[in-house]
Design a protein around this motif. Structure first.
Motif, PDB file in Angstrom:
ATOM      1  N   ARG A 131      36.459  38.286  56.699  1.00 22.13           N
ATOM      2  CA  ARG A 131      36.562  36.865  57.035  1.00 22.13           C
ATOM      3  C   ARG A 131      35.416  36.090  56.386  1.00 22.13           C
ATOM      4  NH1 ARG A 131      37.175  36.985  62.630  1.00 22.13           N
ATOM      5  NH2 ARG A 131      34.927  37.238  62.805  1.00 22.13           N
ATOM      6  N   HIS A 132      34.218  36.655  56.425  1.00 22.18           N
ATOM      7  CA  HIS A 132      33.063  36.013  55.794  1.00 22.18           C
ATOM      8  C   HIS A 132      33.291  35.857  54.303  1.00 22.18           C
ATOM      9  CE1 HIS A 132      28.998  35.952  53.955  1.00 22.18           C
ATOM     10  NE2 HIS A 132      28.717  35.176  54.978  1.00 22.18           N
ATOM     11  N   ASP A 133      33.886  36.872  53.666  1.00 21.00           N
ATOM     12  CA  ASP A 133      34.170  36.804  52.238  1.00 21.00           C
ATOM     13  C   ASP A 133      35.091  35.637  51.902  1.00 21.00           C
ATOM     14  OD1 ASP A 133      32.672  38.653  50.912  1.00 21.00           O
ATOM     15  OD2 ASP A 133      34.359  39.852  50.215  1.00 21.00           O
ATOM     16  N   MET A 134      36.046  35.346  52.777  1.00 23.22           N
ATOM     17  CA  MET A 134      36.961  34.239  52.518  1.00 23.22           C
ATOM     18  C   MET A 134      36.336  32.890  52.843  1.00 23.22           C
ATOM     19  SD  MET A 134      40.794  35.464  53.634  1.00 23.22           S
ATOM     20  CE  MET A 134      40.377  35.785  55.349  1.00 23.22           C
ATOM     21  N   VAL A 135      35.544  32.851  53.911  1.00 26.23           N
ATOM     22  CA  VAL A 135      35.050  31.568  54.414  1.00 26.23           C
ATOM     23  C   VAL A 135      33.967  30.975  53.519  1.00 26.23           C
ATOM     24  CG1 VAL A 135      33.742  30.524  56.297  1.00 26.23           C
ATOM     25  CG2 VAL A 135      35.715  31.957  56.800  1.00 26.23           C
ATOM     26  N   VAL A 136      33.090  31.791  52.958  1.00 26.49           N
ATOM     27  CA  VAL A 136      31.951  31.272  52.196  1.00 26.49           C
ATOM     28  C   VAL A 136      32.385  30.360  51.046  1.00 26.49           C
ATOM     29  CG1 VAL A 136      30.047  31.915  50.678  1.00 26.49           C
ATOM     30  CG2 VAL A 136      30.339  33.071  52.866  1.00 26.49           C
ATOM     31  N   PRO A 137      33.333  30.770  50.176  1.00 26.40           N
ATOM     32  CA  PRO A 137      33.754  29.843  49.116  1.00 26.40           C
ATOM     33  C   PRO A 137      34.407  28.577  49.654  1.00 26.40           C
ATOM     34  CG  PRO A 137      34.451  32.085  48.608  1.00 26.40           C
ATOM     35  CD  PRO A 137      34.002  32.076  50.027  1.00 26.40           C
ATOM     36  N   LEU A 138      35.145  28.707  50.759  1.00 24.48           N
ATOM     37  CA  LEU A 138      35.783  27.524  51.353  1.00 24.48           C
ATOM     38  C   LEU A 138      34.745  26.572  51.931  1.00 24.48           C
ATOM     39  CD1 LEU A 138      38.781  29.293  53.123  1.00 24.48           C
ATOM     40  CD2 LEU A 138      38.894  27.864  51.076  1.00 24.48           C
ATOM     41  N   GLN A 139      33.687  27.113  52.504  1.00 21.92           N
ATOM     42  CA  GLN A 139      32.624  26.263  53.026  1.00 21.92           C
ATOM     43  C   GLN A 139      31.939  25.488  51.906  1.00 21.92           C
ATOM     44  OE1 GLN A 139      30.259  29.148  55.175  1.00 21.92           O
ATOM     45  NE2 GLN A 139      31.038  28.446  57.160  1.00 21.92           N
ATOM     46  N   SER A 140      31.694  26.159  50.793  1.00 15.24           N
ATOM     47  CA  SER A 140      31.076  25.475  49.644  1.00 15.24           C
ATOM     48  C   SER A 140      31.962  24.343  49.152  1.00 15.24           C
ATOM     49  CB  SER A 140      30.816  26.481  48.517  1.00 15.24           C
ATOM     50  OG  SER A 140      29.941  27.503  48.938  1.00 15.24           O
ATOM     51  N   LEU A 141      33.258  24.607  49.095  1.00 16.65           N
ATOM     52  CA  LEU A 141      34.205  23.587  48.667  1.00 16.65           C
ATOM     53  C   LEU A 141      34.204  22.406  49.633  1.00 16.65           C
ATOM     54  CD1 LEU A 141      36.512  22.811  46.700  1.00 16.65           C
ATOM     55  CD2 LEU A 141      38.071  24.061  48.198  1.00 16.65           C
ATOM     56  N   GLY A 142      34.219  22.678  50.917  1.00 18.03           N
ATOM     57  CA  GLY A 142      34.222  21.608  51.901  1.00 18.03           C
ATOM     58  C   GLY A 142      32.947  20.786  51.878  1.00 18.03           C
ATOM     59  N   MET A 143      31.796  21.445  51.720  1.00 17.66           N
ATOM     60  CA  MET A 143      30.532  20.719  51.679  1.00 17.66           C
ATOM     61  C   MET A 143      30.460  19.781  50.474  1.00 17.66           C
ATOM     62  SD  MET A 143      27.980  23.832  52.812  1.00 17.66           S
ATOM     63  CE  MET A 143      26.507  22.913  52.376  1.00 17.66           C
ATOM     64  N   MET A 144      30.942  20.259  49.317  1.00 17.01           N
ATOM     65  CA  MET A 144      30.914  19.407  48.140  1.00 17.01           C
ATOM     66  C   MET A 144      31.866  18.232  48.301  1.00 17.01           C
ATOM     67  SD  MET A 144      31.413  20.329  44.118  1.00 17.01           S
ATOM     68  CE  MET A 144      29.703  20.812  43.987  1.00 17.01           C
ATOM     69  N   ALA A 145      33.042  18.465  48.881  1.00 12.38           N
ATOM     70  CA  ALA A 145      34.000  17.382  49.088  1.00 12.38           C
ATOM     71  C   ALA A 145      33.433  16.335  50.048  1.00 12.38           C
ATOM     72  CB  ALA A 145      35.313  17.948  49.629  1.00 12.38           C
ATOM     73  N   GLU A 146      32.739  16.773  51.101  1.00 12.05           N
ATOM     74  CA  GLU A 146      32.144  15.823  52.043  1.00 12.05           C
ATOM     75  C   GLU A 146      31.039  15.005  51.376  1.00 12.05           C
ATOM     76  OE1 GLU A 146      30.831  17.866  55.473  1.00 12.05           O
ATOM     77  OE2 GLU A 146      32.838  18.421  56.153  1.00 12.05           O
ATOM     78  N   ALA A 147      30.219  15.669  50.571  1.00 19.52           N
ATOM     79  CA  ALA A 147      29.143  14.953  49.879  1.00 19.52           C
ATOM     80  C   ALA A 147      29.709  13.924  48.912  1.00 19.52           C
ATOM     81  CB  ALA A 147      28.250  15.944  49.142  1.00 19.52           C
ATOM     82  N   LEU A 148      30.762  14.304  48.194  1.00 23.37           N
ATOM     83  CA  LEU A 148      31.382  13.364  47.254  1.00 23.37           C
ATOM     84  C   LEU A 148      32.007  12.193  48.005  1.00 23.37           C
ATOM     85  CD1 LEU A 148      32.259  12.596  44.395  1.00 23.37           C
ATOM     86  CD2 LEU A 148      34.277  14.074  44.704  1.00 23.37           C
ATOM     87  N   GLY A 149      32.679  12.495  49.126  1.00 22.18           N
ATOM     88  CA  GLY A 149      33.279  11.422  49.913  1.00 22.18           C
ATOM     89  C   GLY A 149      32.246  10.434  50.425  1.00 22.18           C
ATOM     90  N   ALA A 150      31.075  10.949  50.861  1.00 22.32           N
ATOM     91  CA  ALA A 150      30.023  10.059  51.354  1.00 22.32           C
ATOM     92  C   ALA A 150      29.497   9.171  50.233  1.00 22.32           C
ATOM     93  CB  ALA A 150      28.886  10.896  51.952  1.00 22.32           C
ATOM     94  N   ARG A 151      29.338   9.722  49.049  1.00 24.53           N
ATOM     95  CA  ARG A 151      28.850   8.926  47.924  1.00 24.53           C
ATOM     96  C   ARG A 151      29.874   7.861  47.530  1.00 24.53           C
ATOM     97  NH1 ARG A 151      27.087  12.674  43.129  1.00 24.53           N
ATOM     98  NH2 ARG A 151      26.534  10.621  42.283  1.00 24.53           N
TER      99      ARG A 151
END
Length: 249
Positions: free
Chosen positions: A47-67
């Protein structure tokens, strides 16, 4: 499809794995039970193997949305950010698909022994470290094609079994070598000297049933030997016997 050289037949299964007269159906049932139990034990790291790349994707999308909400994204920066998001999404999909092969193996299920061992050690190193165990590999000859599923499940079973049976913290040492017809993986538990441990020893989950693991080894044509704090796997060479199917583009 893969064929295994020098496969172990059901008649060679040890008595503990169903008795000398165990039927093929009984062996398959035991092997399925072992595979299910190993997957259950591996659920957190997978589960950790799957979640880590998805978390990175979500964090970048949130940062871009805020900008973008602040109007602070230039067109060139936006294009670069979208490119990074596309790359991260492809990596996340690839990782999820790779984890799915634990449930259903790829058509080409072969892997170089050294690579297969490294995958399992990477997957289990953190969780075993939390329980008080360090994984250590010793250089060896791992240039040998074997079944990826066999390495994944049986090496995982060996590591979990030795950790569950260990009386205290220590090292799990993994060695690989090869013969003309087999790749060999040896796993040994070595206790730490008193007072040298920095992690408490945790007994872990319900131990794997060794007769079921033996039956799984038979299903993969693997010789499985256990002697106290050491377990050895002898894996036959995996040979591709039919053309791989092409995926439509």
């Amino acid at each position: 499809m893969l064929a295994l050289e020098d496969p172990v037949t059901p008649n060679s299964v040890p008595p503990a794995a169903g008795g000398p007269d165990a039927s093929p159906q009984r062996l398959r049932s035991l092997a399925r039970a072992a595979q299910h139990d190993i997957l259950r034990r591996l659920t957190p790291p997978l589960r950790h193997d799957m979640v880590v790349p998805l978390q990175s994707l979500g964090m970048m999308a949130e940062a871009l949305g805020a900008r973008m909400d602040r109007g602070a994204v230039a067109p060139d920066d936006l294009q670069a950010a979208v490119s990074r998001l596309n790359r991260l999404s492809r990596q996340a999909v690839a990782r999820c698909l790779e984890v799915c092969t634990w449930m259903q193996a790829d058509e080409d299920d072969s892997v170089e022994l050294r690579e297969g061992v490294s995958e399992v050690l990477r997957l289990l190193s953190t969780s075993l470290n939390f329980r008080g165990f360090d994984l250590r590999t010793e250089p060896g000859d791992g240039d040998f094609e074997v079944s990826r599923s066999a390495v994944r499940f049986l090496l995982s079973a060996a590591l979990l079994t030795l950790a569950d049976a260990a009386p205290g913290p220590g090292e799990l040492v993994v060695r690989t070598e090869r013969s003309s017809s087999h790749g060999v993986v040896a796993v040994e538990y070595q206790p730490r000297p008193d007072g040298s441990s920095t992690q408490p020893h945790e007994p872990g989950d319900c131990p794997l049933a060794w007769p079921e693991v033996q039956a799984l080894a038979v299903q993969h044509g693997v010789e499985l030997l256990r002697n106290g704090p050491a377990i050895m796997l002898r894996l036959p060479r995996a040979v591709v016997t039919s053309p791989l199917k092409m995926v439509p583009v």
